[in-house]
Structure formats: structure tokens, C-alpha cells
Design a protein around this motif. Sequence first.
Motif, short mmCIF file in Angstrom:
data_model
loop_
_atom_site.label_atom_id
_atom_site.label_comp_id
_atom_site.label_asym_id
_atom_site.label_seq_id
_atom_site.Cartn_x
_atom_site.Cartn_y
_atom_site.Cartn_z
N LEU A 1 0.83 -1.20 0.00
CA LEU A 1 0.00 0.00 0.00
C LEU A 1 0.87 1.26 0.00
N ILE A 2 1.90 1.28 0.82
CA ILE A 2 2.81 2.43 0.88
C ILE A 2 3.54 2.60 -0.45
N SER A 3 4.03 1.50 -1.00
CA SER A 3 4.75 1.56 -2.29
C SER A 3 3.85 2.11 -3.39
N LYS A 4 2.63 1.60 -3.46
CA LYS A 4 1.70 2.06 -4.50
C LYS A 4 1.37 3.54 -4.33
N SER A 5 1.20 3.99 -3.10
CA SER A 5 0.87 5.39 -2.89
C SER A 5 2.04 6.29 -3.25
N ARG A 6 3.25 5.85 -2.97
CA ARG A 6 4.44 6.65 -3.32
C ARG A 6 4.64 6.72 -4.82
N GLU A 7 4.33 5.61 -5.51
CA GLU A 7 4.53 5.55 -6.96
C GLU A 7 3.37 6.17 -7.74
N SER A 8 2.28 6.45 -7.10
CA SER A 8 1.09 6.93 -7.81
C SER A 8 1.32 8.26 -8.52
N GLY A 9 2.19 9.10 -8.00
CA GLY A 9 2.45 10.39 -8.62
C GLY A 9 3.75 10.43 -9.39
N SER A 10 4.34 9.27 -9.63
CA SER A 10 5.64 9.22 -10.30
C SER A 10 5.48 8.86 -11.76
N ILE A 11 6.33 9.46 -12.60
CA ILE A 11 6.40 9.07 -14.00
C ILE A 11 7.86 8.83 -14.34
N SER A 12 8.09 8.07 -15.39
CA SER A 12 9.47 7.78 -15.77
C SER A 12 10.12 9.01 -16.36
N MET A 13 11.45 9.02 -16.35
CA MET A 13 12.20 10.15 -16.93
C MET A 13 11.90 10.27 -18.42
N GLU A 14 11.76 9.15 -19.10
CA GLU A 14 11.48 9.17 -20.54
C GLU A 14 10.15 9.86 -20.81
#
Length: 76
Positions: free
Chosen positions: A52-65
Motif C-alpha cells: 500500500l505504501i509503495s503504491k501510494s508513493r509511486e502513484s504520482g511518479s512518471i518515468s524520466m522518458e
Amino acid sequence: MLLQLGNAKKSDLKKLFDFAKENSLELTLVDADKNKSFLPGESLSAKEIKVLISKSRESGSISMEKAHQSIRKGLQ
């Protein structure tokens, strides 16, 4: 509604109880009886919490590409 009171003074709690009484609000202690579960569902396991923590942290992330592509499209 669930309230968590931290560093509450006795006088502050009295004000809360007085307000509740004046407005006909029922206040009950959630953890008064450790055997009863007042919140729906079961507790999450350690693995479920990590996911749950991992998904919430990654939810606003996009790749550099993708970020570079978005910037390039914006500049055109």
C-alpha cells in the motif's frame, strides 16, 4: 467520526464533552474494550502495508522518458 486526540489537557477534554452534551452528540471510547473491533475489516498484514505504501508513493511518479517526452511536446 473518529477523533484522535494527542496531548489533550483535561480541561480541553471537558470542553469537548460539554460541547457534545449540549449538541446531543454521543461520544464513546474506541479502545475502551480491546476485544471489540469498531472499525470495519481486519488489520492489514505487514506485507499489505508495504504494498500500500509503495503504491501510494509511486502513484504520482512518471518515468524520466515520459517526463522528457512531455517537456518536448510542450516546447513544440
